[in-house]
Design a protein around this motif. Structure first.
Motif, PDB file in Angstrom:
ATOM      1  N   TYR A   1       0.719  -1.267   0.023  1.00 29.81           N
ATOM      2  CA  TYR A   1       0.025  -0.017   0.024  1.00 29.81           C
ATOM      3  C   TYR A   1       0.867   1.349   0.190  1.00 29.81           C
ATOM      4  CZ  TYR A   1      -3.807  -3.036   0.875  1.00 29.81           C
ATOM      5  OH  TYR A   1      -4.868  -3.968   0.785  1.00 29.81           O
ATOM      6  N   PHE A   2       2.008   1.373   0.658  1.00 32.91           N
ATOM      7  CA  PHE A   2       2.790   2.513   0.766  1.00 32.91           C
ATOM      8  C   PHE A   2       3.476   2.645  -0.754  1.00 32.91           C
ATOM      9  CE2 PHE A   2       6.441  -0.121   1.006  1.00 32.91           C
ATOM     10  CZ  PHE A   2       7.338   0.813   0.472  1.00 32.91           C
ATOM     11  N   TYR A   3       3.787   1.835  -1.341  1.00 30.14           N
ATOM     12  CA  TYR A   3       4.252   2.016  -2.654  1.00 30.14           C
ATOM     13  C   TYR A   3       3.455   2.380  -3.577  1.00 30.14           C
ATOM     14  CZ  TYR A   3       7.100   1.055  -6.690  1.00 30.14           C
ATOM     15  OH  TYR A   3       7.936   1.180  -8.000  1.00 30.14           O
ATOM     16  N   VAL A   4       1.978   1.900  -3.544  1.00 30.61           N
ATOM     17  CA  VAL A   4       0.917   2.347  -4.415  1.00 30.61           C
ATOM     18  C   VAL A   4       0.681   3.967  -3.989  1.00 30.61           C
ATOM     19  CG1 VAL A   4      -1.406   2.101  -4.942  1.00 30.61           C
ATOM     20  CG2 VAL A   4      -0.073  -0.047  -4.736  1.00 30.61           C
ATOM     21  N   GLY A   5       0.781   4.286  -3.007  1.00 31.78           N
ATOM     22  CA  GLY A   5       0.505   5.856  -2.596  1.00 31.78           C
ATOM     23  C   GLY A   5       1.622   6.681  -2.932  1.00 31.78           C
ATOM     24  N   ILE A   6       2.897   6.018  -3.011  1.00 35.92           N
ATOM     25  CA  ILE A   6       3.805   6.809  -3.648  1.00 35.92           C
ATOM     26  C   ILE A   6       3.661   6.847  -4.827  1.00 35.92           C
ATOM     27  CG2 ILE A   6       6.284   6.796  -3.826  1.00 35.92           C
ATOM     28  CD1 ILE A   6       6.781   5.869  -1.139  1.00 35.92           C
ATOM     29  N   ALA A   7       3.220   5.838  -5.605  1.00 34.09           N
ATOM     30  CA  ALA A   7       3.065   6.076  -7.029  1.00 34.09           C
ATOM     31  C   ALA A   7       1.952   7.119  -7.470  1.00 34.09           C
ATOM     32  CB  ALA A   7       2.662   4.378  -7.594  1.00 34.09           C
ATOM     33  N   TRP A   8       0.772   7.055  -6.529  1.00 42.40           N
ATOM     34  CA  TRP A   8      -0.174   8.204  -6.861  1.00 42.40           C
ATOM     35  C   TRP A   8       0.603   9.426  -6.354  1.00 42.40           C
ATOM     36  CZ3 TRP A   8      -4.386   8.273  -9.337  1.00 42.40           C
ATOM     37  CH2 TRP A   8      -5.266   7.107  -9.579  1.00 42.40           C
ATOM     38  N   PHE A   9       1.173   9.595  -5.290  1.00 40.55           N
ATOM     39  CA  PHE A   9       1.870  11.150  -4.991  1.00 40.55           C
ATOM     40  C   PHE A   9       2.587  11.265  -6.315  1.00 40.55           C
ATOM     41  CE2 PHE A   9       5.398  13.476  -3.309  1.00 40.55           C
ATOM     42  CZ  PHE A   9       4.513  14.517  -2.596  1.00 40.55           C
TER      43      PHE A   9
ATOM     44  N   LEU B   1      11.742   9.019  -1.789  1.00 38.30           N
ATOM     45  CA  LEU B   1      12.837   7.738  -1.913  1.00 38.30           C
ATOM     46  C   LEU B   1      13.325   7.361  -0.475  1.00 38.30           C
ATOM     47  CD1 LEU B   1      15.301   9.276  -4.598  1.00 38.30           C
ATOM     48  CD2 LEU B   1      13.853   7.311  -4.666  1.00 38.30           C
ATOM     49  N   ALA B   2      13.061   8.162   0.662  1.00 36.41           N
ATOM     50  CA  ALA B   2      13.428   7.861   1.811  1.00 36.41           C
ATOM     51  C   ALA B   2      12.540   6.688   2.363  1.00 36.41           C
ATOM     52  CB  ALA B   2      13.467   9.057   2.890  1.00 36.41           C
ATOM     53  N   ALA B   3      11.189   6.765   1.953  1.00 43.33           N
ATOM     54  CA  ALA B   3      10.291   5.756   2.327  1.00 43.33           C
ATOM     55  C   ALA B   3      10.746   4.527   1.368  1.00 43.33           C
ATOM     56  CB  ALA B   3       8.832   6.041   1.813  1.00 43.33           C
ATOM     57  N   ILE B   4      11.302   4.393   0.121  1.00 43.12           N
ATOM     58  CA  ILE B   4      11.388   3.235  -0.562  1.00 43.12           C
ATOM     59  C   ILE B   4      12.644   2.901  -0.100  1.00 43.12           C
ATOM     60  CG2 ILE B   4      11.734   2.552  -2.855  1.00 43.12           C
ATOM     61  CD1 ILE B   4      10.034   4.602  -3.894  1.00 43.12           C
ATOM     62  N   LEU B   5      13.738   3.556  -0.041  1.00 47.97           N
ATOM     63  CA  LEU B   5      15.213   2.966   0.639  1.00 47.97           C
ATOM     64  C   LEU B   5      15.040   2.459   1.957  1.00 47.97           C
ATOM     65  CD1 LEU B   5      17.405   5.666  -1.072  1.00 47.97           C
ATOM     66  CD2 LEU B   5      17.145   3.391  -1.866  1.00 47.97           C
ATOM     67  N   ALA B   6      14.121   2.850   2.758  1.00 45.91           N
ATOM     68  CA  ALA B   6      13.921   2.375   3.931  1.00 45.91           C
ATOM     69  C   ALA B   6      13.378   0.882   4.047  1.00 45.91           C
ATOM     70  CB  ALA B   6      13.184   3.379   5.079  1.00 45.91           C
ATOM     71  N   GLU B   7      12.673   0.856   3.156  1.00 43.65           N
ATOM     72  CA  GLU B   7      11.877  -0.560   3.113  1.00 43.65           C
ATOM     73  C   GLU B   7      12.863  -1.529   2.356  1.00 43.65           C
ATOM     74  OE1 GLU B   7       9.972  -4.116   2.031  1.00 43.65           O
ATOM     75  OE2 GLU B   7       9.247  -2.626   3.697  1.00 43.65           O
ATOM     76  N   LEU B   8      13.503  -1.228   1.429  1.00 45.14           N
ATOM     77  CA  LEU B   8      14.503  -1.913   0.547  1.00 45.14           C
ATOM     78  C   LEU B   8      15.784  -2.081   1.551  1.00 45.14           C
ATOM     79  CD1 LEU B   8      14.779  -0.202  -2.835  1.00 45.14           C
ATOM     80  CD2 LEU B   8      13.567  -2.254  -2.312  1.00 45.14           C
ATOM     81  N   ILE B   9      16.325  -1.211   2.068  1.00 47.33           N
ATOM     82  CA  ILE B   9      17.138  -1.687   2.934  1.00 47.33           C
ATOM     83  C   ILE B   9      17.105  -2.195   4.385  1.00 47.33           C
ATOM     84  CG2 ILE B   9      19.248  -0.672   4.594  1.00 47.33           C
ATOM     85  CD1 ILE B   9      19.292   1.600   2.087  1.00 47.33           C
ATOM     86  N   GLY B  10      15.874  -1.895   4.853  1.00 44.16           N
ATOM     87  CA  GLY B  10      15.319  -2.537   6.188  1.00 44.16           C
ATOM     88  C   GLY B  10      14.849  -3.737   6.098  1.00 44.16           C
ATOM     89  N   SER B  11      14.248  -4.051   5.118  1.00 42.99           N
ATOM     90  CA  SER B  11      13.594  -5.669   4.876  1.00 42.99           C
ATOM     91  C   SER B  11      14.843  -6.593   4.497  1.00 42.99           C
ATOM     92  CB  SER B  11      12.663  -5.582   3.710  1.00 42.99           C
ATOM     93  OG  SER B  11      13.372  -5.475   2.627  1.00 42.99           O
ATOM     94  N   LYS B  12      15.823  -6.104   4.062  1.00 40.39           N
ATOM     95  CA  LYS B  12      17.025  -6.972   3.789  1.00 40.39           C
ATOM     96  C   LYS B  12      16.411  -8.003   2.653  1.00 40.39           C
ATOM     97  CE  LYS B  12      19.378  -6.894   8.179  1.00 40.39           C
ATOM     98  NZ  LYS B  12      19.417  -5.457   8.239  1.00 40.39           N
ATOM     99  N   ARG B  13      15.623  -7.534   1.792  1.00 39.65           N
ATOM    100  CA  ARG B  13      15.004  -8.413   0.755  1.00 39.65           C
ATOM    101  C   ARG B  13      15.768  -7.914  -0.621  1.00 39.65           C
ATOM    102  NH1 ARG B  13       8.909  -8.457   0.935  1.00 39.65           N
ATOM    103  NH2 ARG B  13       9.194  -9.795  -1.021  1.00 39.65           N
ATOM    104  N   ALA B  14      16.003  -6.619  -0.558  1.00 44.19           N
ATOM    105  CA  ALA B  14      16.528  -5.957  -1.886  1.00 44.19           C
ATOM    106  C   ALA B  14      18.211  -6.447  -2.225  1.00 44.19           C
ATOM    107  CB  ALA B  14      16.607  -4.713  -1.682  1.00 44.19           C
ATOM    108  N   SER B  15      18.204  -6.808  -3.504  1.00 42.61           N
ATOM    109  CA  SER B  15      19.315  -7.141  -3.879  1.00 42.61           C
ATOM    110  C   SER B  15      20.203  -5.854  -3.958  1.00 42.61           C
ATOM    111  CB  SER B  15      19.312  -7.528  -5.412  1.00 42.61           C
ATOM    112  OG  SER B  15      18.913  -6.796  -6.373  1.00 42.61           O
ATOM    113  N   ASP B  16      21.525  -5.859  -4.249  1.00 46.47           N
ATOM    114  CA  ASP B  16      22.579  -4.575  -4.268  1.00 46.47           C
ATOM    115  C   ASP B  16      21.974  -4.068  -5.624  1.00 46.47           C
ATOM    116  OD1 ASP B  16      23.845  -5.252  -1.827  1.00 46.47           O
ATOM    117  OD2 ASP B  16      25.585  -6.342  -2.795  1.00 46.47           O
ATOM    118  N   LYS B  17      21.694  -4.878  -6.587  1.00 44.58           N
ATOM    119  CA  LYS B  17      21.528  -4.446  -7.896  1.00 44.58           C
ATOM    120  C   LYS B  17      20.241  -3.320  -7.911  1.00 44.58           C
ATOM    121  CE  LYS B  17      20.978  -6.371 -12.499  1.00 44.58           C
ATOM    122  NZ  LYS B  17      20.981  -7.552 -13.179  1.00 44.58           N
ATOM    123  N   LEU B  18      19.300  -3.902  -7.092  1.00 47.88           N
ATOM    124  CA  LEU B  18      18.002  -2.894  -6.721  1.00 47.88           C
ATOM    125  C   LEU B  18      18.303  -1.736  -5.944  1.00 47.88           C
ATOM    126  CD1 LEU B  18      14.898  -2.432  -6.975  1.00 47.88           C
ATOM    127  CD2 LEU B  18      14.832  -4.051  -5.245  1.00 47.88           C
TER     128      LEU B  18
END
Length: 166
Positions: free
Chosen positions: A62-70, A108-125
């Motif tokens: 949901y947060f990502y969809v909200g950012i897309a709308w924004f 970007l802060a919200a997206i990067l917090a999710e990517l880095i905090g979840s530890k699911r993102a690859s270095d490429k992402l």
């Protein structure tokens, strides 16, 4: 200071032009009906985000969809205004650049917090977002800079008018 600002403005012009095209055509697919897009654009988006394993695009939290709308409703028009402001040499470009940069940094802060905090993102992402982070900071910083001739003459006029009244 004029030449470095022109160089920054040239880089930002190219960036804002790319954003003005990519947001409705690529990012808009996240929130708008998919029937609006030709098949090759849908396949291009799917192929590219599979290459960098962008799990947010496929899971659509949901947060990502909200950012897309924004991004579509606020940041995209801001990018269009910045393209016009640079091309036409408008004095208000610094203000729109500052607004765009600060709003994009927040997203970007919200997206990067999710990517880095979840530890699911690859270095490429994560590396995919670094250029965007750089341009967001550049846009923000450009909004804080003024051409020296413009700001100096405004300041001197105000001081001279105050002295005459006294």
């Amino acid at each position: 200071m004029g030449a470095p600002l022109r160089l920054i403005d040239s880089a930002l012009f190219i960036y804002f032009l790319i954003i003005a095209i990519a947001v409705p055509l690529i990012d808009g697919q996240t929130i708008l009906p998919i029937d609006l897009y030709p098949k090759f654009l849908i396949e291009l988006k799917s192929w590219f985000f599979k290459q960098i394993d962008h799990y947010l695009v496929f899971e659509m939290p949901y947060f990502y969809v909200g950012i897309a709308w924004f991004e579509l409703l606020f940041q995209w028009p801001g990018a269009l205004m910045c393209v016009y402001g640079i091309a036409a040499g408008k004095s208000w470009f610094g203000t729109t650049s500052l607004i765009y940069g600060s709003s994009f940094l927040t997203s970007l802060a919200a997206i990067l917090a999710e990517l880095i905090g979840s530890k699911r993102a690859s270095d490429k992402l994560i590396r995919f977002y670094y250029p965007f982070l750089g341009f967001a900071v550049l846009s923000f910083a450009r909004g804080l800079l003024r051409y020296s001739g413009t700001s100096a003459s405004i300041g001197k006029t105000a001081v001279l008018n105050k002295k005459k009244k006294a």
